[in-house]
Design an enzyme around this catalytic site. Structure first.
Site, PDB file in Angstrom:
ATOM      1  N   LEU A  68     -33.738   4.114   3.833  1.00  0.00           N
ATOM      2  CA  LEU A  68     -32.891   4.806   4.572  1.00  0.00           C
ATOM      3  C   LEU A  68     -32.746   6.222   4.321  1.00  0.00           C
ATOM      4  O   LEU A  68     -32.747   6.952   5.075  1.00  0.00           O
ATOM      5  CB  LEU A  68     -31.665   4.132   4.335  1.00  0.00           C
ATOM      6  CG  LEU A  68     -31.657   2.748   4.674  1.00  0.00           C
ATOM      7  CD1 LEU A  68     -30.419   1.958   4.766  1.00  0.00           C
ATOM      8  CD2 LEU A  68     -31.554   2.539   6.668  1.00  0.00           C
ATOM      9  N   ASP A 179     -16.572  16.286  -3.784  1.00  0.00           N
ATOM     10  CA  ASP A 179     -17.773  16.648  -2.668  1.00  0.00           C
ATOM     11  C   ASP A 179     -17.609  16.241  -1.886  1.00  0.00           C
ATOM     12  O   ASP A 179     -18.351  14.909  -0.679  1.00  0.00           O
ATOM     13  CB  ASP A 179     -18.769  15.929  -4.124  1.00  0.00           C
ATOM     14  CG  ASP A 179     -20.236  16.103  -3.472  1.00  0.00           C
ATOM     15  OD1 ASP A 179     -20.200  16.698  -2.862  1.00  0.00           O
ATOM     16  OD2 ASP A 179     -21.436  15.401  -3.183  1.00  0.00           O
TER      17      ASP A 179
END
Length: 395
Positions: A68, A179
């Protein structure tokens, strides 16, 4: 009766699914001169990545179906839990990523239901995190849209979920994410047919790959667009820190960096709020709010970034400057800018969004609730959940 019930449950428990046999031929071999995915990182050539192969079975039950994605410290794979008869994702970390902090955060968020295991390997083992499969990120969704912008309804729905996640993270878990960006906000998968289609595609058209020093490197495969999206989910807690402890170290992606981080004042939960405010510009305006490109041509610099913030919000309050360990690099004692960079002229009102009239005024008021010099002047995630623009005509 209790022993009979226990026996009945044991008797009718589903047997594990048999492993799938994936093709070992019929795939494209990537040219040796073409840099493929994690091959760009030096850790691959140092043997720090685990050599995952499609079809591998880990922890005696997770069979790898396809790749992925990848990052500087891990690769991510779709897998099938043969015992649980469901799809999962496996985040396989490099040898150098031995810090268990991220696993502890995920366990806290998942109330201890997370599966973490170790893949043994000579020279150093690899940690692996098992998670629920998610569709791609906000960033991927942005670039799949021909306009490269979110619609107003899509933005509102996504932000509702982000603020719910941040409220829980800040108030219940006492954590600061640090983040937040489009890459780290994923979409839940409601349409599980895309997982079956992913598996079938790998069987019929095996992923391109190459081998580097005996280590396989696969090309990632993308999910199809689902018929419907689930909730937006905040992910990647590798940089999360405790919010109830004083700190002033560098944090956040450069273009989303908050004033308190740049000036090195003590910071906590409000850095995430600033982070969301600046990220919204990427999603809704199709460009960064701040770039921080230094005129000396050396790329990003704090002084260039601060100049842009001054251009948008005006000069910072003097009492905030007195708290910053780096303030005297950029401002004199009276709070005057002393760097040889011109302050750009910009305004939230000149945004290129397609909002008009009262709706635009409400949106800009919403943005100002996040974009404040002083952390204590910013709204909390819980307050932002009640914002009039965010709740106006939201289905």
């Amino acid at each position: 009766m209790a022993p009979i019930l226990r026996w009945a449950r044991h008797t009718f428990r589903r047997a594990p699914s048999p492993p799938m046999c994936f093709p070992t031929t019929g795939f494209d071999t990537v040219n040796g001169s073409q840099i493929l995915e994690e091959e760009r990182f030096e850790d691959l050539r140092k043997g720090q990545y685990y050599p995952v192969n499609i079809g591998d079975i880990f922890s005696s039950k997770y069979q790898v179906i396809g790749k992925l994605g990848f990052g500087i410290s891990s690769t991510v794979w779709l897998a099938r839990d043969l015992e649980g008869h469901q799809y999962v994702t496996l985040k396989v970390y490099t040898r150098t990523e031995s810090d268990m902090a991220e696993f502890q955060v995920y366990n806290l968020l998942n109330k201890g239901t997370l599966d973490v295991f170790t893949i043994p390997r000579g020279g150093g083992d690899h940690c692996c995190l098992v998670q629920k499969p998610m569709w791609e990120s906000f960033r991927d969704l942005l670039y799949r849209n021909p306009t490269h912008r979110f619609t107003e309804d899509l933005l509102k729905a996504g932000l509702m979920q982000v603020f719910l996640a941040l409220d829980y993270l800040h108030t219940e878990c006492k954590l600061v994410h640090t983040d937040i960006k489009g890459d780290n906000i994923l979409q839940e998968i409601e349409d599980e047919s895309i997982l079956e289609k992913f598996t079938q595609a790998e069987m019929e058209d095996p992923s391109p790959r190459k081998t580097i020093n005996g280590i396989p490197v696969y090309a990632s495969r993308r999910f199809e667009l689902p018929n419907s999206f689930g909730r937006a989910v905040l992910s990647d807690f590798g940089s999360a820190v405790r919010g109830d402890e004083k700190r002033n170290h560098d944090a956040q992606p450069n273009v989303y960096r908050s004033p308190e981080v740049m000036l090195k004042t003590e910071w906590s939960y409000p850095v995430d709020i600033w982070n969301v405010g600046t990220m919204i510009w990427d999603l809704f305006e199709g460009k960064h709010m701040f770039y921080g490109n230094d005129p000396d041509g050396k790329g990003y610099s704090t002084r260039a970034h601060l100049a842009e913030v001054i251009g948008l919000l005006g000069p910072p309050p003097l009492d905030m400057l007195k708290r910053g360990r780096r303030s005297n690099e950029f401002f004199n004692e009276d709070g005057q800018w002393k760097q040889d960079i011109a302050i750009p002229s910009q305004s939230l009102e000149t945004s290129e969004s397609f909002l008009e009239g009262r709706n635009k005024e409400m949106f800009l008021a919403f943005m100002r609730g996040m974009l404040q010099w002083k952390p204590e002047d910013r709204k909390t995630a819980r307050e932002l959940l009640e914002d009039p623009w965010l709740n106006d005509r939201l289905d």
